[in-house]
Design an enzyme around this catalytic site. Structure first.
Site, PDB file in Angstrom:
ATOM      1  N   HIS A 152      15.214  13.145  11.402  1.00 23.26           N
ATOM      2  CA  HIS A 152      14.106  13.239  12.368  1.00 23.26           C
ATOM      3  C   HIS A 152      13.202  12.009  12.283  1.00 23.26           C
ATOM      4  CE1 HIS A 152      11.558  15.670   9.279  1.00 23.26           C
ATOM      5  NE2 HIS A 152      11.148  14.440   9.290  1.00 23.26           N
ATOM      6  N   HIS A 153      13.426  11.180  11.272  1.00 27.62           N
ATOM      7  CA  HIS A 153      12.743   9.883  11.242  1.00 27.62           C
ATOM      8  C   HIS A 153      13.453   8.875  12.128  1.00 27.62           C
ATOM      9  CE1 HIS A 153      10.174  10.980   7.793  1.00 27.62           C
ATOM     10  NE2 HIS A 153      11.182  11.736   7.469  1.00 27.62           N
TER      11      HIS A 153
ATOM     12  N   SER B 169      13.080   6.034 -13.964  1.00 28.15           N
ATOM     13  CA  SER B 169      12.026   6.806 -14.611  1.00 28.15           C
ATOM     14  C   SER B 169      11.938   8.205 -14.005  1.00 28.15           C
ATOM     15  CB  SER B 169      10.695   6.066 -14.443  1.00 28.15           C
ATOM     16  OG  SER B 169       9.621   6.954 -14.562  1.00 28.15           O
ATOM     17  N   SER B 170      11.984   8.279 -12.661  1.00 27.49           N
ATOM     18  CA  SER B 170      11.872   9.587 -12.004  1.00 27.49           C
ATOM     19  C   SER B 170      13.021  10.496 -12.391  1.00 27.49           C
ATOM     20  CB  SER B 170      11.875   9.420 -10.486  1.00 27.49           C
ATOM     21  OG  SER B 170      10.789   8.665 -10.081  1.00 27.49           O
TER      22      SER B 170
ATOM     23  N   TRP C  29       7.096   0.092   3.750  1.00 24.85           N
ATOM     24  CA  TRP C  29       7.605   0.799   2.555  1.00 24.85           C
ATOM     25  C   TRP C  29       9.010   1.301   2.823  1.00 24.85           C
ATOM     26  CZ3 TRP C  29       8.747   5.978   0.972  1.00 24.85           C
ATOM     27  CH2 TRP C  29       8.672   6.944   1.978  1.00 24.85           C
TER      28      TRP C  29
ATOM     29  N   THR D  61       6.828  26.727   5.069  1.00 27.30           N
ATOM     30  CA  THR D  61       5.527  26.100   4.821  1.00 27.30           C
ATOM     31  C   THR D  61       4.412  26.977   5.375  1.00 27.30           C
ATOM     32  OG1 THR D  61       6.729  24.048   5.200  1.00 27.30           O
ATOM     33  CG2 THR D  61       4.360  23.881   4.920  1.00 27.30           C
TER      34      THR D  61
ATOM     35  N   ARG E 196       2.135   1.363  15.101  1.00 27.62           N
ATOM     36  CA  ARG E 196       1.745   1.186  13.715  1.00 27.62           C
ATOM     37  C   ARG E 196       2.141  -0.210  13.261  1.00 27.62           C
ATOM     38  NH1 ARG E 196       5.989   4.788  10.169  1.00 27.62           N
ATOM     39  NH2 ARG E 196       4.530   4.227   8.531  1.00 27.62           N
TER      40      ARG E 196
ATOM     41  N   HIS F 226      13.130  11.864   3.071  1.00 29.38           N
ATOM     42  CA  HIS F 226      12.501  13.112   3.460  1.00 29.38           C
ATOM     43  C   HIS F 226      12.348  14.092   2.309  1.00 29.38           C
ATOM     44  CE1 HIS F 226      10.179  15.108   6.364  1.00 29.38           C
ATOM     45  NE2 HIS F 226      10.561  16.198   5.756  1.00 29.38           N
TER      46      HIS F 226
ATOM     47  N   LYS G 104       3.633  29.881   3.133  1.00 29.42           N
ATOM     48  CA  LYS G 104       2.742  29.517   2.039  1.00 29.42           C
ATOM     49  C   LYS G 104       1.293  29.519   2.488  1.00 29.42           C
ATOM     50  CE  LYS G 104       6.064  26.895  -0.496  1.00 29.42           C
ATOM     51  NZ  LYS G 104       5.988  26.226  -1.773  1.00 29.42           N
TER      52      LYS G 104
ATOM     53  N   GLU H 192      11.794  13.174  -0.461  1.00 30.28           N
ATOM     54  CA  GLU H 192      10.672  12.532  -1.142  1.00 30.28           C
ATOM     55  C   GLU H 192       9.336  13.085  -0.647  1.00 30.28           C
ATOM     56  OE1 GLU H 192      10.349  10.506  -3.586  1.00 30.28           O
ATOM     57  OE2 GLU H 192       8.311   9.749  -3.354  1.00 30.28           O
TER      58      GLU H 192
ATOM     59  N   HIS I  60       0.848  -1.204   0.000  1.00 24.61           N
ATOM     60  CA  HIS I  60       0.000   0.000   0.000  1.00 24.61           C
ATOM     61  C   HIS I  60       0.880   1.250   0.000  1.00 24.61           C
ATOM     62  CE1 HIS I  60      -2.805   3.108   1.233  1.00 24.61           C
ATOM     63  NE2 HIS I  60      -2.078   3.328   2.317  1.00 24.61           N
TER      64      HIS I  60
ATOM     65  N   TYR J 173       8.736  16.037   0.267  1.00 27.35           N
ATOM     66  CA  TYR J 173       8.511  17.310  -0.415  1.00 27.35           C
ATOM     67  C   TYR J 173       8.285  17.111  -1.903  1.00 27.35           C
ATOM     68  CZ  TYR J 173       9.599  19.108   4.073  1.00 27.35           C
ATOM     69  OH  TYR J 173       9.538  19.343   5.407  1.00 27.35           O
TER      70      TYR J 173
ATOM     71  N   ASP K 174       6.664  21.137 -26.776  1.00 26.24           N
ATOM     72  CA  ASP K 174       6.752  19.795 -26.189  1.00 26.24           C
ATOM     73  C   ASP K 174       7.828  19.846 -25.113  1.00 26.24           C
ATOM     74  OD1 ASP K 174       6.732  17.024 -25.648  1.00 26.24           O
ATOM     75  OD2 ASP K 174       6.159  16.603 -27.713  1.00 26.24           O
TER      76      ASP K 174
ATOM     77  N   SER L 151      -1.745  26.663  -5.713  1.00 23.97           N
ATOM     78  CA  SER L 151      -1.406  28.059  -6.017  1.00 23.97           C
ATOM     79  C   SER L 151      -1.868  28.482  -7.401  1.00 23.97           C
ATOM     80  CB  SER L 151       0.110  28.268  -5.911  1.00 23.97           C
ATOM     81  OG  SER L 151       0.585  27.730  -4.711  1.00 23.97           O
TER      82      SER L 151
END
Lengths: 551, 209, 369
Positions: free
Chosen positions: A302-303, A169-170, A140, A326, A448, A253, A329, A255, A76, A257, A105, A268
């Site tokens: 921080h993880h 790909s990314s 994950w 943040t 979790r 991390h 914004k 990721e 998931h 963002y 293009d 926006s």
């Protein structure tokens, strides 16, 4: 489509429509394929989420045994992050960025096609593991040593290979986007006139180029550990198991963002259009986006506050500080609506829903940045709640807003607004019903990734509530699918500029021709189309001018 | 990670653009530089792993099984010299084609290709010798790091050699000129990158240890 | 454009707000999970609790402010005519304010967090009690009175070298005892994968990582028994990796300690001569290799258990086999690849179930004739 048989092209060309899509290098077709496949993965990942919630609705094992349960939440998370949100945002970027900068293009159309086609291949690789001895089951994040050969089956190898391909790909996609933005802008479109969506995609692409290869190096090392006797993450063989977490989160991390910044960009675009005002504080917004990108590389550990293996003060302060841009914004968005003329289309509703929900996810960040509070909340359902407020209340709501906003441009047809509003209400209520109780469960101590909980610990009601909420989200998704199905059979009534919008994609037909533009309006601000319709920046006296106007 | 040839501007995508950017760098070359940036991050991940493990071991490094010694092989020094000087050769080729000298380009690229292949041959020999001494990918953390880092570098050298080969074959048919040689620029940028990575690898794995 | 009637929209909004309020209110009932953590029972946890309350207050204030602004904008600025509103591009003072003020707030929160963190993570020179915790798939072994080498030894198996060791029987997990009002140091070791030692009422957890020894200290102030659970995904049995922790005054703790030491001395019974040998093995955590074995009645039994599973520990526990009707728990657990012999008292004829206490899904039948 009903008109296929009558299409004059069908008889004239031996090549079928399918062949045309399979071999296209048109950024718009590739964008649509990205978006379509991402929605398919959203359904797959969503079904897994529903299976997880079904199991957790009540104590005891009803639906999934621990083995399948672990596979379900691992896949998931992997599906939603790597195969739903990332390709979805890549799809919108693919479709919209060249249009918004007035290009014909992408810079490298064939590499663009390659980037897309890698996605289904990598997904096939990843999902085939379900039938070949079980999918990965280590979350994950796939922490070592649980993901080493000793503890995890072949599904983990498929996971590694699938993500490696997905990463290629990314990276190729990000290179393409950056080259496009840097090199193919229309005359007059300076960097500080770029639509904010383009800016967020730009920063996201830089993050991808710097973060994904680091994950790739970790995937390769773990693959070598598992298959060729390497010792990177195996403490028994002299390796360092915490190293995997550093490598993973150095990617992981940024990721986060990568998953949220383009959604910021979508919001926006939508808020100014439906408030009939420019984005408040454009330059500050650009600066905030860039500083989030930079700071995003300094917060990864921080993880890992509870590992006892990281320098806590540094990662605590950087994590606290990243909330500042943040927050800027958030206030900019509200100020954009302030004294505007708000029109509540479905896209606008999802944008406002995004503000209301993402705020909670953002405020959660202040808790997990505080090391002592993180010691209490880490690895509980509180974290699950936090990340879903950001990724569902944030990214997914942004994606919904984008879908309703740009669907007319992509197809020439409107999604039904009444169905859209029904979907919004169902999803908004469903999301909060699903994810808010998880805060409470986590605070009270529910870890979790557990498949079961005792009936006497008081977690039953809230879990049931979360399960009901998740079914609401599922139902809302069905409404969206039905809406798309009906809309695609309907007439093309959208016109070029149905929302009275500001940016260049609305200056061409819906859908645009394969070369995108016959001619471009003059570009003198970040709202060229607005300037065209209302006299523009050069004719400021014609407009009621704001007292606080900076420019 | 090694799909380098896909990025090569074998067609002329720039023509598709009717946009007008800032001028400046060629689009295909920009793509190559961005690709190199991502490659740098890939190696940065491996280097980070190395230094993180290295820091844990302090003076007990390289961490190898009992009785196994790791010493620098003179072959490797020669291979290093060859690779480093090949960067000069390829740059010379680039300067030649900027002046329109097609033969100079072809000669330089042929020589670079040969030097790259020699490097790979020396590296393979070194691998065989190390295996005889009992240092391999499995069995020790040093071996895992050493062979992964140098192995991925070797794969990148091979990718570079293939790229150079493509340039060479196109150069032989006279496809490049003083005005049109963006593929040459891209491949030589990539080759310099491969070279610089090796200098860091050599210093880290052989000299500083 | 289709417009949802004004009234319908408002009633939907009211419904959504009411639902959220009801949810929060329902969640705030006493003794059920709420928006505040359960009362901390340690000195250190109390600091976390106070910090949480403070951060929560600030977060709530920001939440009300920002959501209030959003709701106000939504209600107040709905489009009523087609005139173009004032085109405000920005306001330097406002933007500076909402950059600087949040920055000051988070820096204050950071400083407060560090202050609390220094106290929570502080280590004393000589703690009153040291408890060694070993996490393995999917249980805990707890060592008391273990040697000082455990401070840095990463691969430990508390046993003869400690005063005594506890392991859990079945799902409950071991019951640790600690004295109240005294400094207790927990040293955390992992035997296989990463686990996390988490007692919710401590408001604290720490990862249990192979290859390193983590430690933390607490002073438990409230006597009582508290549940704990592994908090880091560790495989199939992650959700059932429990422990409990009993905090009692020093006197009761000392008495408990002495009884445990006595028990440890008495346990390793020598192999009884003439015992009937039953051979059982396990290759995976899915099932025993033998699901049906037999033995003669009224004869002492020796279960020779070979753990052929190279990934996890197993044991053989014969249910209701002791004379008092309790289970004959197979201790110690057999390490991967090891063979252990368990003594079982003479049994009356009948069918007995044996299980692995770590993996209760592994069952078999012992037929006593």
């Amino acid at each position: 489509m009903a008109t296929t048989a009558l299409s004059p092209r069908a008889g004239a060309y031996p090549r079928s429509r399918v062949y045309e899509w399979l071999t296209t290098t048109d950024h718009k077709k590739i964008g649509i394929m990205y978006i379509t496949s991402a929605y398919i993965f959203f359904l797959i990942g969503g079904l897994m989420a529903l299976a997880i919630r079904t199991e957790l609705a009540a104590p005891g094992t009803q639906f999934l045994n621990p083995d399948i349960f672990n596979q379900a939440f691992t896949m998931h998370g992997t599906t939603m992050v790597f195969f739903f949100v990332m390709p979805m945002l890549a799809g919108f970027a693919n479709y919209i960025v060249p249009l918004q900068i007035g290009a014909a293009d992408m810079a490298f159309p064939r590499i663009n096609a390659l980037s897309f086609w890698i996605i289904p291949v990598s997904a096939l690789l990843l999902f085939s593991s379900f039938g070949l001895g079980g999918a990965a089951a280590g979350g994950w994040t796939s922490y070592t040593p649980l993901s080493e050969a000793k503890y995890a089956g072949i599904g983990q190898d498929f996971w590694l290979a699938g993500l490696l391909l997905n990463g290629v790909s990314s990276i190729l996609g990000a290179i393409n986007i950056l080259a496009t933005i840097f090199k193919l802008r229309a005359p007059g479109l300076t960097m500080l006139r770029l639509p904010i969506f383009v800016w967020t995609v730009l920063v996201t692409s830089v993050l991808l180029i710097f973060a994904v290869p680091v994950l790739a190096s970790g995937l390769v090392m773990l693959f070598i550990d598992r298959n060729y006797g390497g010792a990177f993450f195996d403490p028994a063989a002299g390796g360092d198991t915490v190293l995997w977490q550093h490598v993973f989160w150095f990617f992981g991390h940024p990721e986060v963002y990568i998953l949220i910044l383009p959604a910021f960009g979508i919001i926006s675009e939508v808020l100014p259009v439906f408030s009939r005002k420019p984005l408040f504080g454009y330059k500050a917004f650009v600066l905030a986006t860039v500083s989030i990108g930079v700071l995003g590389f300094g917060v990864w550990a921080h993880h890992m506050f509870t590992t006892g293996a990281v320098f806590l003060p540094f990662f605590s302060i950087t994590t606290f500080l990243i909330s500042v841009p943040t927050g800027v914004k958030m206030f900019n968005w509200i100020a954009t609506m302030w004294r505007g003329k708000l029109r509540f289309t479905t896209a606008m509703l999802f944008a406002v829903g995004f503000l209301a929900s993402f705020l909670i996810g953002g405020l959660d960040g202040a808790f997990s940045a505080s090391t002592p509070i993180d010691f209490a909340l880490q690895d509980t359902y509180w974290i699950v709640s936090h990340l879903h407020y950001v990724l569902f209340g944030g990214s997914a709501f942004g994606i919904m807003a984008a879908t309703y906003y740009w669907f007319p441009k992509m197809t020439g047809r409107f999604l039904d607004e009444r169905l859209g509003k029904v979907q919004f209400v169902i999803m908004f209520v469903g999301a909060h019903l699903t994810f808010f109780p998880m805060h409470l469960l986590g605070i009270s101590g529910m870890p979790r990734r557990i498949q079961d909980y005792a009936p006497n610990v008081g977690w039953q009601d809230l879990n049931l509530l979360a399960t009901i909420g998740s079914y609401l989200i599922g139902f809302g998704t069905l409404v969206l699918l039905w809406n798309m199905f009906v809309a695609l059979r309907g007439p093309r009534t959208a016109g070029d500029d149905p929302w009275d919008a500001n940016t260049l994609e609305w200056a061409t037909t819906s859908p645009p021709p394969s070369y995108n533009f016959d001619r471009l309006p003059e570009i003198r601000s970040e709202r060229p189309l607005f300037d065209l319709k209302h006299g523009g920046a050069g004719h400021a006296p014609a407009l009621p001018s704001g007292e606080g106007s900076q420019r | 990670m090694t799909a380098t040839t896909d990025v090569l501007p074998t067609d002329h995508p720039v023509e598709l653009a009717h946009g007008h950017g800032d001028g400046g760098i060629n689009t295909a070359l920009l793509g190559m530089l961005l690709f190199i940036a991502s490659e740098i991050m890939f190696f940065a991940g491996l280097f980070a792993a190395y230094f993180s493990v290295r820091a844990k071991y302090g003076s007990h490094w390289p961490a190898l099984p009992e009785g196994v010694e790791f010493a620098i092989n003179p072959l490797v020094i020669i291979a290093t010299l060859i690779l480093v000087s090949s960067s000069g050769v390829i740059q010379w080729g680039l300067w030649r084609i900027r002046k329109g000298d097609r033969r100079g380009l072809n000669r330089a690229f042929a020589l670079t290709m040969l030097m790259g292949l020699t490097f790979l041959a020396f590296q393979a020999t070194d691998y065989v010798l190390l295996a005889d001494e009992g240092i391999s990918l499995n069995g020790s953390i040093f071996g895992s790091l050493f062979f992964t880092m140098t192995g991925f570098h070797g794969a990148h050298v091979l990718g570079g050699v293939i790229g150079i080969g493509i340039i060479l074959s196109r150069g032989m048919t006279g496809q490049f000129s003083a005005r049109n040689h963006v593929a040459v620029e891209a491949v030589s940028a990539y080759w310099h990158f491969v070279d610089v990575v090796w200098i860091f690898l050599f210093l880290t794995l052989y000299i500083l240890r | 454009m289709i417009r949802v009637p004004h009234r319908a929209r408002r009633s939907l909004k009211v419904f959504a707000v009411a639902a959220l309020v009801a949810l929060v209110a329902g969640a705030c009932q006493a003794d059920s999970p709420g928006i505040f953590p359960p009362a901390a029972v340690t000195q250190q946890g109390t600091l976390t609790q106070d910090l949480y309350t403070f951060v929560f207050a600030i977060a709530t204030a920001i939440f009300i402010l920002v959501e209030g602004l959003i709701v106000w904008a939504v209600l107040r600025y709905r489009r009523r005519d087609d005139r173009l509103p004032v085109q405000t591009h920005g306001n330097l003072i406002a933007e500076a304010a909402w950059t600087v003020i949040p920055a000051l707030i988070v820096i204050a929160l950071f400083l407060l967090s560090m202050q609390a963190q220094d106290k929570i993570e502080a280590k004393s020179a000589a703690p009153d009690v040291v408890v060694d915790v070993v996490g393995f798939q999917w249980q805990w072994t707890i060592g008391y009175g273990c040697p000082d080498s455990y401070e840095s030894a990463t691969n430990v198996q508390p046993g003869q070298d400690c005063d005594f060791a506890l392991t859990g029987a079945g799902k409950q997990g071991p019951d640790l005892h600690v004295p109240t009002g005294q400094t207790v140091r927990f040293r955390l070791h992992a035997a296989d994968v990463i686990h996390a030692f988490y007692v919710p009422r401590f408001l604290y957890k720490k990862d249990v990582i192979p290859g390193r020894v983590n430690s933390f200290e607490v002073v438990v102030e409230q006597p009582g028994t508290y549940a704990g659970q592994c908090a880091e995904l560790c495989g199939l049995g992650h959700g059932e990796m429990f422990l409990s922790l009993t905090a009692e005054d020093r006197g009761a703790y000392d008495a408990w300690y002495a009884a445990q030491v006595e028990g440890a001395k008495a346990t390793p019974a020598p192999t009884q001569a003439g015992a009937y040998e039953v051979h059982i093995s396990a290759t995976t955590a899915a099932a025993f290799d033998q699901t049906e074995v037999s033995a003669p009645a009224d004869t002492p039994l020796a279960i020779v258990f070979e753990n052929r599973d190279l990934t996890v520990q197993h044991n053989v526990t014969v249910l209701k086999a002791n004379p008092d009707g309790s289970d004959a728990i197979g201790l110690p657990f057999a390490q991967p690849g090891a063979t252990v012999t368990y003594q079982v008292p003479p049994l009356k004829a009948g069918a007995y179930t044996y299980i692995c206490t770590i993996h209760p899904n592994m069952t078999g039948t012992l037929a006593v004739q």
